[in-house]
Design a protein around this motif. Structure first.
Motif, short mmCIF file in Angstrom:
data_model
loop_
_atom_site.label_atom_id
_atom_site.label_comp_id
_atom_site.label_asym_id
_atom_site.label_seq_id
_atom_site.Cartn_x
_atom_site.Cartn_y
_atom_site.Cartn_z
N GLY A 43 49.43 44.68 33.93
CA GLY A 43 48.24 43.87 34.20
C GLY A 43 47.35 44.53 35.25
O GLY A 43 46.12 44.56 35.10
N ASP A 44 47.97 45.07 36.29
CA ASP A 44 47.20 45.77 37.33
C ASP A 44 46.46 46.97 36.74
O ASP A 44 45.29 47.20 37.05
CB ASP A 44 48.12 46.23 38.46
N ALA B 38 45.56 47.43 33.60
CA ALA B 38 44.49 46.94 32.73
C ALA B 38 43.30 46.47 33.56
O ALA B 38 42.14 46.76 33.22
CB ALA B 38 45.01 45.81 31.84
N ARG B 39 43.58 45.78 34.65
CA ARG B 39 42.49 45.30 35.52
C ARG B 39 41.73 46.47 36.12
O ARG B 39 40.50 46.46 36.19
CB ARG B 39 43.06 44.41 36.63
N TYR C 130 39.96 43.15 31.10
CA TYR C 130 40.31 41.86 31.69
C TYR C 130 41.11 40.96 30.75
O TYR C 130 41.99 40.23 31.20
CB TYR C 130 39.06 41.15 32.20
N ALA D 33 44.65 42.27 30.98
CA ALA D 33 45.21 41.94 32.29
C ALA D 33 45.61 40.46 32.33
O ALA D 33 46.71 40.12 32.78
CB ALA D 33 44.20 42.25 33.40
N TYR E 213 49.43 39.05 33.03
CA TYR E 213 49.71 38.17 34.16
C TYR E 213 50.24 36.82 33.69
O TYR E 213 51.19 36.28 34.27
CB TYR E 213 48.47 37.97 35.02
N CYS F 160 51.05 38.03 40.54
CA CYS F 160 50.36 37.83 39.27
C CYS F 160 49.37 36.67 39.35
O CYS F 160 48.26 36.76 38.82
CB CYS F 160 51.36 37.59 38.14
N ASN G 248 46.41 37.96 41.38
CA ASN G 248 45.66 38.95 40.62
C ASN G 248 44.91 38.30 39.45
O ASN G 248 43.79 38.69 39.13
CB ASN G 248 46.58 40.05 40.10
N VAL H 240 40.90 38.26 38.57
CA VAL H 240 40.30 38.54 37.26
C VAL H 240 39.32 37.42 36.88
O VAL H 240 38.21 37.67 36.42
CB VAL H 240 41.38 38.73 36.17
#
Length: 171
Positions: A72-73, A75-76, A81, A84, A88, A105, A108, A112
């Motif tokens: 996820g990090d 992808a962000r 998004y 991500a 998460y 998560c 984060n 997002v």
């Protein structure tokens, strides 16, 4: 066989083989494949999502949460998004995921949502992160909600201090 990768010649063949495995065998194989991806750091960074997928299917929630958060990090960071958000949310849905991973998560995911202007969703995820122990998320929530009492108390991280000062000035 393509190099050192094995592939099925047809998806139905893959499905047929997969269906012959017991549930426990599937879990064990998924975990073993996740371990294979995780064992090589240079390879793992490129394929975090694959390792997360296999750990999730292998019911290894500790590793699924770690690799899911990291995917996820990543992808962000690449401004992906939707991906991500999916990673998460998968981690947050795991009942046995470590609280520290769930906390990160949730925070984060709030970030997002903020980037996308989804302030209600961001608020809910920051609140969840606060319940899990994130002081940083508490600061972000105070800024988002324009909580003058909390903003006046200070104690923000260096990253958030400028935002808190700007919000105080704006209020």
């Amino acid at each position: 066989v393509s190099g050192d990768a094995y592939r099925f010649t047809h998806p139905l063949m893959q499905e047929a083989v997969y269906e012959t495995l017991s549930f426990k065998q599937r879990q064990n194989w998924h975990t073993a494949i996740g371990d294979l991806f995780a064992s090589d750091p240079s390879f793992q960074e490129k394929h975090l999502s694959i390792a997360a997928y296999h750990y999730l299917r292998g019911k290894n929630e500790r590793k699924a949460s770690e690799f899911g958060r990291r995917a996820g990090d990543r992808a962000r960071q690449h401004r992906e998004y939707a991906a991500a958000t999916e990673f998460y949310q998968q981690v947050l849905s795991l009942s046995k995921a470590p609280a520290v991973e769930k906390c990160q998560c949730a925070e984060n995911l709030g970030d997002v949502w903020m980037i996308q202007g989804e302030y209600e969703s961001a608020s809910k995820d920051y609140e969840q992160a606060v319940k899990l122990g994130s002081e940083e998320a508490a600061g972000k929530l105070a800024i988002l909600k324009r909580d003058i009492t909390r903003l006046s108390q200070g104690g923000f991280s260096d990253t958030l201090n400028h935002w808190a000062e700007g919000t105080r000035a704006w209020i």
